[in-house]
Write an enzyme that holds these catalytic residues in place. Structure first.
Site, mmCIF file in Angstrom:
data_model
loop_
_atom_site.group_PDB
_atom_site.id
_atom_site.type_symbol
_atom_site.label_atom_id
_atom_site.label_comp_id
_atom_site.label_asym_id
_atom_site.label_seq_id
_atom_site.Cartn_x
_atom_site.Cartn_y
_atom_site.Cartn_z
ATOM 1 N N GLY A 47 8.066 -6.496 -0.744
ATOM 2 C CA GLY A 47 8.335 -5.715 -2.261
ATOM 3 C C GLY A 47 7.838 -4.163 -2.194
ATOM 4 N N GLY A 49 6.356 -0.947 -4.991
ATOM 5 C CA GLY A 49 6.121 -0.671 -6.297
ATOM 6 C C GLY A 49 5.704 0.906 -6.164
ATOM 7 N N GLY A 50 5.193 1.040 -7.406
ATOM 8 C CA GLY A 50 4.945 2.602 -7.576
ATOM 9 C C GLY A 50 3.738 3.068 -6.649
ATOM 10 N N MET A 51 2.810 2.286 -6.378
ATOM 11 C CA MET A 51 1.609 2.677 -5.623
ATOM 12 C C MET A 51 1.798 2.357 -4.082
ATOM 13 S SD MET A 51 -1.491 0.852 -7.533
ATOM 14 C CE MET A 51 -2.691 1.739 -6.638
ATOM 15 N N GLY A 52 2.887 1.788 -3.537
ATOM 16 C CA GLY A 52 3.179 1.723 -2.091
ATOM 17 C C GLY A 52 4.216 0.417 -1.938
ATOM 18 N N VAL A 54 4.537 -3.560 -0.094
ATOM 19 C CA VAL A 54 3.732 -5.005 0.281
ATOM 20 C C VAL A 54 4.588 -5.173 1.678
ATOM 21 C CG1 VAL A 54 2.739 -7.078 -0.277
ATOM 22 C CG2 VAL A 54 2.928 -5.141 -1.962
ATOM 23 N N LYS A 69 -0.697 -4.719 1.610
ATOM 24 C CA LYS A 69 -0.447 -3.444 0.679
ATOM 25 C C LYS A 69 -0.806 -2.135 1.402
ATOM 26 C CE LYS A 69 -0.339 -2.252 -4.113
ATOM 27 N NZ LYS A 69 -0.761 -2.768 -5.441
ATOM 28 N N ASP A 163 -1.490 -5.111 -16.235
ATOM 29 C CA ASP A 163 -0.242 -5.209 -15.932
ATOM 30 C C ASP A 163 0.228 -6.652 -15.866
ATOM 31 O OD1 ASP A 163 2.487 -4.105 -15.683
ATOM 32 O OD2 ASP A 163 2.164 -3.695 -13.441
#
Length: 332
Positions: A47, A49-52, A54, A69, A163
């Site tokens: 997956g 996401g905004g941070m990086g 996975v 991650k 979150d």
């Protein structure tokens, strides 16, 4: 209404949305990491996401499959963000709970920070809801109880998730419930209440009113609000607040009372409706004081209900993950 009374300002909400857009522009376009990287063999992307991103990877040192991650490349010039990520990664690694994805440690790969976690074979609750629309009440209460237990452990360690949403809850193939993605986690002892840009973080459909304001203290009760929104979604097949734009959704969290879930699913128990109303209270002081109190109420209501046949719009076959989940949860 709170916006009209000046407790929340429209420009504050607009500031959040602008920062979210900037964050999307800064992240999410890294090329995938492939092959062997340090002590890991990268197997596939799980997956983004905004941070990086996975990845499913093999930890060559321990000969085990893990979730890895890796921080997005465009954050690498932000020293303060990296320091915060690494500090929080170390804190989360101390969490040991059967309903939390276990952290195995953190480090750097070619100067890119990473977090190594337990790999959970299964699907996210978000995926199950998209496929099956909603859960029966016993299943929903069981998942909510397990997530509340996980949150209680994190809060006791001084960590707020910030979150809580279906996509951050994993359902293992054997039915175990696992809370994951502490990427937006906040340490209670931090004096830094907000992000560096001065706005709060969260997901619009599940964000608490106090996370929307740039002037109010955010504590563990914000997670309970998010869990309330998630329980509402599980029981009714829809989020408590929806609108054409994120701006309108955020304003509804601030100003509007959530519709009674029984207006959407009439056979929802009155007890579950009361729990949801308390969790979705606008003022944190009107919610449960802590996750432990919530776990007790969820368990009381769950055990008073008779397991019922799933009422999904499109029932899943017994051989599916959802079918296995239903059987597992009804035995608990």
């Amino acid at each position: 209404m709170l916006v009209e009374q000046g407790v929340f300002e429209v420009r504050t909400i607009q500031k959040i949305l602008l920062e979210q857009q900037r964050r999307r522009e800064r992240t999410g376009d890294d090329g995938p990491v492939t092959g062997r990287v340090g002590p890991f063999d990268i197997l596939r992307v799980l997956g983004r996401g905004g941070m990086g991103t996975v990845y499913q990877a093999r930890d060559l040192k321990q000969d085990r499959v893990v979730a890895l991650k890796i921080l997005a490349q465009k954050w690498l010039n932000d020293a303060e963000f990296i320091a915060r990520f690494e500090r929080e990664a170390k804190a989360v690694s101390a969490l040991t709970h059967p309903n939390i994805v276990q952290s195995f440690g953190s480090g750097r790969l070619s100067w890119r920070p990473y977090l190594m976690m337990e790999f959970v074979a299964g699907e996210s609750l978000g995926h199950l809801l998209r496929v099956n629309r909603r859960l029966d009440e016993v299943q929903a209460l069981t998942i909510a109880r397990d997530v509340a237990s996980a949150l209680g452990h994190a809060h006791a360690q001084g960590i707020i998730h910030r979150d809580v949403k279906p996509d951050n809850v994993l359902i293992a193939e054997d039915g175990r419930v696992k809370l994951t993605d502490f990427g937006l986690a906040k340490l209670l002892q931090d004096t830094d209440e907000l992000t560096r840009s001065g706005v709060a973080v969260g997901t619009p459909h599940y964000i608490s009113p106090e996370q929307i304001s740039a002037t109010r203290h955010v504590d563990h009760r914000a997670d309970l609000y998010g869990l309330g929104a998630m329980l509402y979604h599980m029981l009714t097949g829809s989020v408590p607040f929806d609108a054409p734009s994120n701006n309108e959704i955020l304003l509804k969290h601030v100003d509007e009372a959530a519709p009674d879930p029984r207006t959407k699913v009439p056979n929802t128990s009155a007890a579950s409706a009361v729990i949801i109303a308390r969790l979705l209270a606008k003022r944190p002081d009107d919610r449960y004081a802590n996750a432990a109190e919530l776990v007790l109420d969820l368990e009381r209501v769950r055990t008073d209900l008779k397991p019922v046949q799933s009422v999904q719009k499109d029932p899943a076959p017994a051989s599916s993950l959802f079918g296995r989940l239903a059987r597992f949860l009804r035995m608990r």
